[in-house]
Design a protein around this motif. Structure first.
Motif, short mmCIF file in Angstrom:
data_model
loop_
_atom_site.label_atom_id
_atom_site.label_comp_id
_atom_site.label_asym_id
_atom_site.label_seq_id
_atom_site.Cartn_x
_atom_site.Cartn_y
_atom_site.Cartn_z
N SER A 202 0.84 -1.20 0.00
CA SER A 202 0.00 0.00 0.00
C SER A 202 0.87 1.24 0.00
O SER A 202 2.05 1.19 0.36
CB SER A 202 -0.93 0.01 1.22
N VAL A 203 0.25 2.36 -0.41
CA VAL A 203 0.93 3.66 -0.45
C VAL A 203 0.03 4.68 0.24
O VAL A 203 -1.14 4.84 -0.15
CB VAL A 203 1.22 4.11 -1.89
N ARG A 204 0.54 5.34 1.26
CA ARG A 204 -0.21 6.40 1.95
C ARG A 204 0.54 7.72 1.80
O ARG A 204 1.74 7.78 2.03
CB ARG A 204 -0.38 6.09 3.44
N VAL A 216 5.35 10.09 2.18
CA VAL A 216 4.85 8.89 1.52
C VAL A 216 5.28 7.68 2.35
O VAL A 216 6.48 7.43 2.54
CB VAL A 216 5.38 8.76 0.08
N ARG A 217 4.29 6.95 2.86
CA ARG A 217 4.57 5.72 3.62
C ARG A 217 4.18 4.52 2.77
O ARG A 217 3.03 4.41 2.34
CB ARG A 217 3.81 5.70 4.94
N ILE A 218 5.14 3.65 2.53
CA ILE A 218 4.92 2.47 1.69
C ILE A 218 5.08 1.22 2.54
O ILE A 218 6.10 1.03 3.21
CB ILE A 218 5.89 2.44 0.50
N ARG A 219 4.05 0.39 2.51
CA ARG A 219 4.13 -0.92 3.16
C ARG A 219 4.70 -1.91 2.16
O ARG A 219 4.19 -2.08 1.05
CB ARG A 219 2.76 -1.40 3.63
N ILE A 264 9.16 8.15 3.11
CA ILE A 264 9.96 8.96 2.19
C ILE A 264 9.35 10.35 2.11
O ILE A 264 8.14 10.51 1.87
CB ILE A 264 10.01 8.33 0.79
N ASP A 265 10.17 11.38 2.30
CA ASP A 265 9.73 12.76 2.15
C ASP A 265 9.80 13.16 0.68
O ASP A 265 10.89 13.15 0.08
CB ASP A 265 10.60 13.71 2.97
N LEU A 266 8.65 13.49 0.14
CA LEU A 266 8.59 13.97 -1.25
C LEU A 266 8.48 15.49 -1.19
O LEU A 266 7.44 16.05 -0.87
CB LEU A 266 7.37 13.36 -1.94
N GLU A 267 9.59 16.17 -1.45
CA GLU A 267 9.64 17.62 -1.32
C GLU A 267 8.91 18.27 -2.50
O GLU A 267 9.31 18.12 -3.65
CB GLU A 267 11.08 18.10 -1.24
N ILE A 414 -11.11 1.40 5.57
CA ILE A 414 -11.58 2.56 4.80
C ILE A 414 -10.46 3.58 4.65
O ILE A 414 -10.26 4.15 3.57
CB ILE A 414 -12.82 3.17 5.47
N MET A 415 -9.72 3.85 5.73
CA MET A 415 -8.60 4.79 5.64
C MET A 415 -7.55 4.31 4.65
O MET A 415 -7.02 5.08 3.84
CB MET A 415 -7.95 4.97 7.02
N ASP A 416 -7.24 3.00 4.71
CA ASP A 416 -6.22 2.45 3.81
C ASP A 416 -6.67 2.51 2.36
O ASP A 416 -5.86 2.74 1.45
CB ASP A 416 -5.94 1.00 4.17
#
Length: 477
Positions: A202-204, A216-219, A264-267, A414-416
């Motif tokens: 997943s990508v949040r 960006v948080r990636i599981r 990961i920080d996406l500037e 639902i959040m995911d």
């Protein structure tokens, strides 16, 4: 209504066409195969199918999926005209079996294979004679089954049991005969997906306005049993406004066996495009996982997001620090031509454009959560959405012991599933709830800790008809 009927005909035609589609690459690293089209089918009103091993034989009838027993004219013909609710032409409550032969190509031999059912009811799945699991509570989000290890190359019999008669720990208008109807079937995308055994689950995306960054948080998942050294590359581009913006980032990762996350920080920089009702700028993020030192792609996925901050200023609501006024409507899931919500973006775009023509900017979904297409369309049209858990009752409930665990699991799912959409601004536990305020507040606190991108409340019009809240009680928390 005429437009809705045309959309329904187009949907059914698409089902016929999609069933013959070849295996297609969704993105390098992933392969999708649509299972839309003709399925074998039988009703099971007496609940004899599991004990009778129906998954071991060919079912007798046929239907078209995506669809319901109503759209396929299965069940009991009903000529009753109700004055207080939708009059269904066909009704059915209970178990129904859906079956299709699937071919697994040799190229999938070492891959992870999953079955994706975008929206349905309680389900059980068999591949040939092997049961692959059951999903008893996920009403608002897709059901995903891992077929890895059993989906060997060759032909297999895929059998799905859908039950709209099982007792549920909640419901509301998501399954109400008064509005959406308690349909039986499978709606939206029905797909097989093949990925490498190292993949992004997943990508949040969480906006951080102060730093002008999208976090960006990636599981990540790894089923190989060995460490995987690689690189995650992020590329984000705005796509629906005249003034475009973009951002990129790369990060080396070592994915150990099992599950882990990478932040990961996406500037976004000075050109960061923010989202609101007047300028609903969206970004399309592409995340790529590749092996270290090579261009070999292990996985690639995409996500849409918008940069907005939903907050409060005293008793007022704010978006990106500016006060907003909600001009909205209540949506109970009433779609009279089908008895279920549309699953395509175009239909929801038209829905929001009609509301916009009346000066509205907000929709509250009474005790249900719409599908992904609604969030995508609302993001593009600049609408502030307030979905709810499928509940119209009490928290807790001594007669429904599994209600609170269900609400927690459904809320997190639902959040995911939909939380990246900037249109997803508010969330409550349901409609006109009763019960215990501390129990409700505990659920809200847990969900907000899990995903802080939205505003939360214990309910919409909670404790209706009961004495006013005590001083110090908070509904929005």
């Amino acid at each position: 209504w005429t437009s809705n009927m045309a959309n329904l005909r187009n949907l059914m035609a698409l089902c016929l066409i999609a069933g013959s589609l070849p295996v297609t690459a969704a993105a390098q690293g992933r392969v999708l195969r649509s299972l839309a089209g003709e399925w074998r089918f039988e009703l099971d009103p007496s609940d004899k199918g599991v004990s009778g091993g129906w998954f071991n034989r060919a079912l007798a009838g046929t239907v078209q999926l995506p669809g319901t027993t109503d759209t396929n004219q299965q069940g009991t013909k009903d000529d009753v005209r109700h004055a207080d609710r939708l009059s269904r032409k066909w009704t059915y409550t209970g178990k129904a079996w859906y079956q299709q032969e699937i071919d697994i190509p040799p190229s999938w031999a070492a891959k992870r294979v999953t079955l994706f059912l975008e929206r349905t009811r309680v389900t059980r799945v068999w591949l040939d004679a092997s049961e692959m699991g059951a999903q008893n509570v996920r009403l608002c989000v897709p059901h995903v089954y891992d077929l890895s290890g059993m989906a060997s190359p060759g032909r297999h019999r895929l059998t799905i049991l859908v039950d709209n008669g099982q007792r549920l720990p909640a419901g509301g208008h998501l399954v109400s005969e008064d509005t959406q109807t308690n349909w039986n079937g499978i709606l939206g995308r029905i797909e097989l997906m093949a990925t490498e055994p190292v993949w992004m689950e997943s990508v949040r995306v969480t906006p951080d306005f102060r730093r002008r960054v999208a976090v960006v948080r990636i599981r990540l998942r790894n089923s190989t049993g060995k460490d995987f050294a690689g690189t995650i590359s992020l590329r984000a581009e705005s796509f629906n406004t005249k003034q475009r913006g973009s951002a990129s980032a790369d990060q080396a990762v070592t994915v150990a066996a099992g599950e882990q996350t990478a932040d990961i920080d996406l500037e976004m920089g000075d050109g960061m495009r923010t989202w609101d009702e007047f300028d609903p700028a969206l970004y399309r993020l592409t995340a790529t996982l590749s092996a270290a030192g090579s261009k070999q792609i292990a996985d690639r996925t995409t996500a849409e997001f918008g940069l907005r901050d939903f907050g409060t200023e005293g008793t007022l609501l704010t978006v990106n620090g500016k006060r907003i006024v909600l001009r909205g409507r209540h949506d109970s899931g009433v779609f009279p031509l089908t008895g279920f919500p549309p699953m395509d973006v175009e239909s929801w775009v038209r829905y929001f454009q009609v509301l916009k023509s009346y000066g509205l900017n907000h929709v509250r979904f009474h005790s249900w959560c719409p599908p992904e297409a609604a969030f995508q369309a609302a993001g593009r049209e600049g609408f502030y959405l307030a979905p709810e858990l499928p509940l119209w009752g009490s928290i807790p409930d001594r007669d429904v012991a599994d209600r609170v665990p269900f609400l927690m699991e459904e809320g997190r799912a639902i959040m995911d599933s939909y939380g990246n959409s900037p249109a997803f601004c508010m969330f409550t536990l349901g409609n006109e709830l009763s019960g215990e305020r501390p129990a409700m507040a505990a659920i809200v606190s847990a969900l907000r800790a899990y995903d802080g991108r939205h505003g939360y409340a214990i309910g919409t019009n909670a404790f209706f008809g009961q004495p006013q809240q005590q001083e110090g009680d908070e509904f929005w928390v």
